[in-house]
Scaffold this motif. Structure first.
Motif, mmCIF file in Angstrom:
data_model
loop_
_atom_site.group_PDB
_atom_site.id
_atom_site.type_symbol
_atom_site.label_atom_id
_atom_site.label_comp_id
_atom_site.label_asym_id
_atom_site.label_seq_id
_atom_site.Cartn_x
_atom_site.Cartn_y
_atom_site.Cartn_z
ATOM 1 N N ASP A 197 0.864 -1.183 0.000
ATOM 2 C CA ASP A 197 0.000 0.000 0.000
ATOM 3 C C ASP A 197 0.899 1.231 0.000
ATOM 4 O OD1 ASP A 197 -1.690 2.108 0.491
ATOM 5 O OD2 ASP A 197 -2.634 1.225 2.263
ATOM 6 N N ALA A 198 0.943 1.938 -1.102
ATOM 7 C CA ALA A 198 1.859 3.081 -1.250
ATOM 8 C C ALA A 198 1.558 4.195 -0.261
ATOM 9 C CB ALA A 198 1.786 3.619 -2.676
ATOM 10 N N ASP A 199 0.314 4.258 0.220
ATOM 11 C CA ASP A 199 -0.089 5.337 1.132
ATOM 12 C C ASP A 199 -0.050 4.924 2.601
ATOM 13 O OD1 ASP A 199 -0.629 7.079 -1.009
ATOM 14 O OD2 ASP A 199 -2.606 6.155 -1.289
ATOM 15 N N TYR A 200 0.378 3.691 2.874
ATOM 16 C CA TYR A 200 0.280 3.165 4.246
ATOM 17 C C TYR A 200 1.050 4.023 5.253
ATOM 18 C CZ TYR A 200 0.216 -0.225 8.079
ATOM 19 O OH TYR A 200 0.024 -0.836 9.291
ATOM 20 N N SER A 202 2.296 7.114 5.017
ATOM 21 C CA SER A 202 1.835 8.502 5.123
ATOM 22 C C SER A 202 0.493 8.593 5.844
ATOM 23 C CB SER A 202 1.739 9.133 3.734
ATOM 24 O OG SER A 202 0.829 8.428 2.910
ATOM 25 N N ASN A 203 -0.413 7.659 5.557
ATOM 26 C CA ASN A 203 -1.709 7.657 6.239
ATOM 27 C C ASN A 203 -1.555 7.475 7.735
ATOM 28 O OD1 ASN A 203 -3.567 8.158 4.189
ATOM 29 N ND2 ASN A 203 -3.651 6.011 3.565
ATOM 30 N N TRP A 204 -0.810 6.435 8.105
ATOM 31 C CA TRP A 204 -0.691 6.136 9.527
ATOM 32 C C TRP A 204 0.217 7.118 10.252
ATOM 33 C CZ3 TRP A 204 -4.030 3.707 12.253
ATOM 34 C CH2 TRP A 204 -4.862 2.753 11.647
ATOM 35 N N TYR A 253 -8.840 4.988 7.008
ATOM 36 C CA TYR A 253 -9.544 4.307 5.924
ATOM 37 C C TYR A 253 -11.038 4.422 6.111
ATOM 38 C CZ TYR A 253 -4.902 2.427 5.247
ATOM 39 O OH TYR A 253 -3.552 2.299 5.045
#
Length: 253
Positions: A197-200, A202-204, A253
């Protein structure tokens, strides 16, 4: 300090990610590691990495949710090292799905590995520890989803909450034999799996008070502490390692 010198440690689900980090750190601290993974090639690669760095590690590939394999794993460990001092029941599966449409097959798979495998591995290893009369430590792998709701993870969260109750309940059964049992509940952790997940990250990072997800070594260091004599008066507890996420609980999410 090699805190696990001459100790035998089983780690399941350890071909990569958190399990591998725990196995490697145990080996770095002198343990004789029995490393399991369902994927035989991944298991062999992980063993080779540890042994290449002067660790002591053997691999036993197979399904850590299956009782026949669990008994084989325990027999192989005793055959090789004649002891089990620490077991880390790390193997588990995550199958996302909407509650209203969650397939029966997915439910049974999650129950089979996460609850059945954890319970039976703890049981079979505790029998050995009891018979050897040298105490021991059992470490179970939970999750922050046992503490806070996360969409599409009802089945998974249920199993992780059960694992924490198992760690608490078995204090009654195991303490007379000087066997400690605890659980670890990781939050968002950057591993080979989450890297898909490329956004993992940055999201977390945005939703975690300490502004980053955990690394596998963050979780492994906690496991090392709980399995060591430094934690000799800690049993029946769950250590949450989430950078503060459960204190505020937002989901990206």
């Amino acid at each position: 300090m090699r805190r696990f010198e001459n100790k035998t440690v089983i780690v399941t689900g350890a071909g990569c990610g958190i399990g591998f980090a725990i196995a490697k750190l145990m080996a770095d601290n002198g343990a004789r590691v029995v490393l399991n993974d369902l994927d035989e090639a991944l298991c062999n690669q992980a063993v080779a990495k540890i042994n290449a760095e002067q660790g002591t590690c053997i691999g036993v590939a197979g399904d850590a949710g299956d009782i026949v394999f669990i008994e084989h794993l325990v027999r192989e460990t005793i055959k090789q090292y004649d002891a089990i001092d620490v077991v880390v029941a790390n193997a588990g599966i995550t199958l996302f799905g909407d509650f209203f449409d969650y397939p029966l097959e997915s439910l049974y798979k999650v129950l089979h590995t996460n609850i059945g495998g954890t319970f039976l591995l703890a049981q079979r290893c505790a029998r050995v520890m009891k018979d050897k009369q040298r105490g021991g430590c059992i470490l179970l792998m939970s999750s922050v989803t046992a503490h806070q709701a996360h969409k599409n993870l009802a089945a998974y969260a249920m199993t992780k909450a059960a694992i924490e109750m198992l760690a608490k309940n078995l204090v009654i059964e195991l303490s007379p034999y000087k066997i400690r049992i605890n659980a670890i509940a990781p939050g968002a952790t950057a591993t080979e799996r989450t890297q898909t997940d490329a956004d993992y990250v940055s999201n977390w990072s945005a939703y975690t008070p300490l502004q980053r997800p955990a690394s596998s070594n963050d979780i492994a260091n906690a496991a090392l502490f709980l399995a060591s004599d430094d934690a000799r008066h800690i049993t029946g507890q769950t250590l949450v390692i989430d950078g503060g996420w459960t204190a505020i609980s937002p989901s990206p999410y």
